[in-house]
Design an enzyme around this catalytic site. Structure first.
Site, PDB file in Angstrom:
ATOM      1  CG  ASP A   1      18.145   8.265  13.463  1.00 40.42           C
ATOM      2  OD1 ASP A   1      18.748   8.804  12.522  1.00 40.42           O
ATOM      3  OD2 ASP A   1      17.692   7.096  13.424  1.00 40.42           O
ATOM      4  CE1 TYR A   2      18.379  12.357  22.639  1.00 43.14           C
ATOM      5  CE2 TYR A   2      20.343  13.633  22.068  1.00 43.14           C
ATOM      6  CZ  TYR A   2      19.315  13.344  22.947  1.00 43.14           C
ATOM      7  OH  TYR A   2      19.228  14.022  24.126  1.00 43.14           O
TER       8      TYR A   2
ATOM      9  CG  ASP B   1      14.119  12.324  16.776  1.00 43.12           C
ATOM     10  OD1 ASP B   1      13.734  12.549  15.616  1.00 43.12           O
ATOM     11  OD2 ASP B   1      14.143  11.184  17.278  1.00 43.12           O
TER      12      ASP B   1
ATOM     13  CG  LEU C   1       7.612   2.939 -20.219  1.00 48.64           C
ATOM     14  CD1 LEU C   1       8.743   2.559 -19.272  1.00 48.64           C
ATOM     15  CD2 LEU C   1       8.086   4.006 -21.206  1.00 48.64           C
TER      16      LEU C   1
ATOM     17  CD  GLU D   1      15.256   7.217 -16.759  1.00 45.70           C
ATOM     18  OE1 GLU D   1      15.979   8.140 -17.173  1.00 45.70           O
ATOM     19  OE2 GLU D   1      14.033   7.338 -16.524  1.00 45.70           O
TER      20      GLU D   1
ATOM     21  CE  LYS E   1       9.011  -1.031 -16.929  1.00 49.49           C
ATOM     22  NZ  LYS E   1       8.253  -1.355 -15.745  1.00 49.49           N
TER      23      LYS E   1
ATOM     24  CG  ASP F   1       8.978  -4.099  -9.956  1.00 50.26           C
ATOM     25  OD1 ASP F   1       7.879  -3.695 -10.374  1.00 50.26           O
ATOM     26  OD2 ASP F   1       9.229  -5.298  -9.755  1.00 50.26           O
TER      27      ASP F   1
ATOM     28  NE  ARG G   1      -0.039   3.779 -15.549  1.00 47.35           N
ATOM     29  CZ  ARG G   1      -0.919   3.237 -16.361  1.00 47.35           C
ATOM     30  NH1 ARG G   1      -1.965   2.622 -15.865  1.00 47.35           N
ATOM     31  NH2 ARG G   1      -0.778   3.313 -17.669  1.00 47.35           N
TER      32      ARG G   1
ATOM     33  CE1 TYR H   1       8.141  21.613 -20.120  1.00 44.20           C
ATOM     34  CE2 TYR H   1       7.947  24.001 -19.962  1.00 44.20           C
ATOM     35  CZ  TYR H   1       8.375  22.877 -20.647  1.00 44.20           C
ATOM     36  OH  TYR H   1       8.995  23.009 -21.847  1.00 44.20           O
TER      37      TYR H   1
ATOM     38  CE  LYS I   1      12.179   7.547 -19.338  1.00 44.07           C
ATOM     39  NZ  LYS I   1      12.076   8.187 -18.034  1.00 44.07           N
TER      40      LYS I   1
ATOM     41  CE  LYS J   1       8.730  -6.139 -17.840  1.00 37.54           C
ATOM     42  NZ  LYS J   1       7.660  -5.560 -17.081  1.00 37.54           N
TER      43      LYS J   1
ATOM     44  CB  CYS K   1      -3.267 -32.129  14.792  1.00 40.79           C
ATOM     45  SG  CYS K   1      -1.471 -32.049  14.699  1.00 40.79           S
TER      46      CYS K   1
ATOM     47  CB  CYS L   1      -1.028 -35.069  17.939  1.00 41.22           C
ATOM     48  SG  CYS L   1      -2.021 -33.585  18.077  1.00 41.22           S
TER      49      CYS L   1
ATOM     50  CB  CYS M   1      -2.465 -28.667  16.617  1.00 38.32           C
ATOM     51  SG  CYS M   1      -2.122 -29.940  17.823  1.00 38.32           S
TER      52      CYS M   1
ATOM     53  CB  CYS N   1       1.049 -31.617  19.108  1.00 39.07           C
ATOM     54  SG  CYS N   1       1.314 -31.921  17.355  1.00 39.07           S
TER      55      CYS N   1
END
Ligand code: IVH
Length: 700
Positions: free
Chosen positions: A55-56, A59, A105, A135, A137, A139, A158, A253, A320, A344, A438, A441, A456, A461
């Protein structure tokens, strides 16, 4: 997407540009090469999940690009990796029309449903056997993105399927969605792509943990988290949530002038391959093609078994018809295409009865309502108790005792009540009364104006005291094995333990009289308590249960001080300078260390032998590696990387995250890569072997 040769070339370029990053100079002719390098590394990280750069280092390169673009603003392109960063807040999301309506679907739940679907498909096409592409689905929240002349121009939610919200700025924060894609290579001028925005399970858990630490109710599930995040007005916040996206459908397209339909748009499977080649994350590896429905059913059932092992949530499979010509022939209803169906998976929801609501007092005095429901199995676990977090949740969900409630438990997610089924009410349901006092107590409860949680305020307590001790001894805090929640409660009830210092003053003779406590278990408990005295400072800080101070902040604080009581002298401003410490956290730490009782608690603990000093800093004072910086690269002959790094820190040295002029020693093992190359070019970095490193530690 990238051939072997291209990958090798880009890796070579990366090393060269990392050196340029060191000097900070880039010729403006090189700006495009640098962009391609950054895109390549984003692809390795976000699409292939196989990064070639730390990551360094990423960056460093990113900052070099930012700097060069700042100096040459005319050279900025809309698809430059720097252009994901959004400026300012969005006021409203404009409503936009999808090029083609986003349909839903049709659903199926078992093999009979799928056999029926196949029969209908064969009737509609007149074929004996159909080729399907199957493939997952995904979520999450569905999106539609448009590319024109190779550039991402719009991303929308959507909405109602016809119109959605234009959330382009937020979509650009998703690193697995490329800002440009060479659709022109396929003869395409414009393309509308459908996909799903997700938040993976571990990022979701991390995010929820942060919410809980801040006293806020966690989000119900990754699906809500993903679609909710898409609608946040501040895209910098969106960026922090680490959204991901899969794309799975081309809805529209247009071709460039004079171009013919590419072969990749003859069937679904080839279109997913094309998307993958273009740099998208399509279900390229997960998709399978089958002839006939039997193999489809088996694949769906097998995949369901793997559901919990995936890093993200899926709620089924999508089947599909593969051939686009056949899809056109079959057409669609107003609701769904006839050429596709969702299979499902078993629901992770169930209905049950809300029997009662109990009110628990937490470590910080917070009152949490907990729903007790008729035990019900969901996804292999029996659920009987569900947190309702605060009073508002009860009101929002309009819950009543006796209600039939819909309960969900997704994957690793904590169970929650989705809603009450108010139609099923009989009239004898009872209102839930939130207590004014509470439950333990009896002191009056308070709620701060902007907070949803009642508290509380009596720190003596018993419920709070017990919870504080439980937290103190817990695994992530002081880790006193053999203590555990049940024993804390038992000792407290018997009057053998009344506060945290009491842990170190237990009367073991009395404990020996309790049933079930033999010599061995007492011995183990004694040892565990004794050992805990030398736990590192960060654990002690976390164990104190200071509000908003989680494990990460505890580590930051421990690194900062020589002795825990130094924090008494830290101003809020000073605390705010520490890593990841915001106003809320700083305020809480400041209050804690300015409270007399807390300070005498800490002094008492020190007298009892607990370690309040920062041992590492102590060691470092006469450490052999004080003020020296190290980095390890390649496989070391005898030490594990983590062992070697700990040795450096134990002797007062510091580990750097990358090669730079600040580095004193690069310790090189076998197969060292770009770090070594880079270090060779910086005169001041000494390159040594593991053997030489170990010798440094032996010196007097
Ligand atoms: S295809 C015209 N494929 O599930 C057909 N949808 O419950 C377009 N979804 O609205 C949909 N994964 O948001 C398709 N692999 C996948 C999917 C998928 C998730 C979503 C999509 C759809 C919803 C229907």
């Amino acid at each position: 997407m990238y051939s072997r040769d291209q990958t090798l070339k880009l890796q070579k370029d990366t090393s060269a540009f990392l050196i340029k990053a060191e000097t900070g100079d880039l010729h403006k002719n090189e700006i495009n090469t640098l962009r391609n390098i950054l895109r390549f590394h984003e692809y390795r990280y976000y699409i292939l999940n196989d990064p070639l750069l730390s990551d360094y280092e990423y960056d460093l390169l990113y900052k070099l690009l930012e700097k060069t673009e700042k100096e040459n603003p005319s050279l900025i392109t809309p698809d430059s990796p720097t252009q994901r960063v959004a400026k300012g807040l969005t006021k409203e999301f404009p409503t936009v029309q999808h090029l083609v309506p986003m349909l839903s679907l049709d659903n199926s739940y078992n093999s009979e449903d799928l056999i029926d679907f196949d029969r209908r498909a064969r009737e509609l096409t007149g074929l004996i056997e159909i080729e399907y592409c199957v493939e997952p689905k995904f979520d999450g929240g569905s999106i539609s993105i448009i590319y024109e002349n190779d550039l991402l121009i719009r991303g929308a939610t959507r909405g109602d399927g016809v119109e959605g919200d234009d959330v382009t700025a937020n979509i650009k924060q998703i690193r697995s969605i490329p800002l440009s894609a060479r659709i022109s290579d396929y003869g395409l001028q414009q393309i509308e792509i459908r996909g799903e925005v997700l938040i993976n399970k571990s990022n979701f858990a991390k995010y929820n943990q942060q919410l809980i630490e801040q006293g806020l109710p966690p989000l119900a599930n990754p699906r809500n988290a993903a679609s909710g995040t898409l609608r946040i007005k501040d895209s910098a916040e969106v960026s922090k949530r680490n959204l991901e996206a899969f794309v799975y459908h081309i809805s529209y397209y247009t071709l460039l002038k004079g171009k013919k339909n590419p072969d990749t748009l003859k069937n679904h499977s080839a279109s997913l391959e094309m998307l993958w080649e273009l740099g998208f994350r399509s279900p390229q590896k997960e998709k399978r093609i089958f002839k006939g429905i039997d193999a489809v059913i088996k694949y769906c059932q097998d995949f369901e078994q793997k559901r919990d092992d995936l890093p993200y949530e899926i709620d089924g499979m999508v089947i599909k018809v593969n051939d686009f010509a056949l899809q056109d022939k079959m057409g669609m209803t107003t609701h769904h295409p006839r050429w596709a169906i969702a299979f499902k998976f078993k629901a992770r929801q169930a209905t049950s009865k809300l029997l009662n609501v109990e009110f628990q007092v937490g470590r910080t005095g917070s009152i949490t309502p907990v729903a007790k429901i008729q035990p019900v199995p969901i996804g292999g676990v029996t659920v009987s108790s569900i947190s309702l977090f605060n009073e508002d949740v009860i009101k929002e969900k309009d819950l009543m005792i006796g209600d039939t409630v819909l309960v969900e438990r997704a994957g690793d997610v904590i169970p929650y009540i989705v809603k009450s089924l108010s139609d099923a009410r009989k009239g004898n349901e009872k209102k839930i009364h939130f207590p004014k006092n509470c439950p333990v107590c009896n002191s009056k409860l308070f709620k701060e104006e902007e907070e949803a949680v009642w508290r509380c305020l009596n720190i003596d307590c018993p419920a709070q005291v017990i919870e504080r001790i439980i937290h103190f001894v817990s695994k992530d805090a002081m880790d006193i094995r053999g203590f555990g929640e049940a024993n804390v409660r038992k000792f407290y009830e018997l009057g053998l333990l009344k506060d945290i210092p009491g842990i170190y003053k237990l009367n073991f003779n009395k404990i020996g009289e309790i049933e079930g406590f033999g010599e061995k278990s007492i011995d183990n408990l004694k040892k565990a308590i004794e050992n805990s005295k030398s736990q590192p400072l960060n654990r002690l800080i976390f164990a104190l249960g200071i509000r908003f101070v989680g494990e990460t902040t505890a580590k930051t604080l421990a690194r900062t001080v020589n002795h825990l009581l130094d924090l008494k002298n830290f101003s809020v401003e000073h605390l705010l300078n520490l890593e990841d410490v915001g106003p809320k956290v700083a305020g809480s730490i400041h209050r804690f260390f300015n409270n007399k009782e807390n300070i005498s608690l800490l002094k008492h603990l020190e007298e009892l032998g607990l370690q309040l000093k920062n041992e590492k800093k102590e060691l470092a004072k006469d450490g052999k590696l004080t003020n020296l910086t190290f980095l390890f690269t390649g496989t070391l002959p005898t030490l594990k990387r983590s062992e070697a790094e700990t040795m450096v820190e134990d002797h007062g040295g510091q580990i750097l995250s990358g090669v730079s002029a600040k580095l004193n020693y690069l310790v090189v093992g076998e197969d060292a890569g770009s770090k070594l190359e880079k270090a060779k070019k910086i005169n001041t970095v000494k390159i040594i072997s593991e053997e030489e490193f170990l010798k440094m530690l032996q010196k007097k």
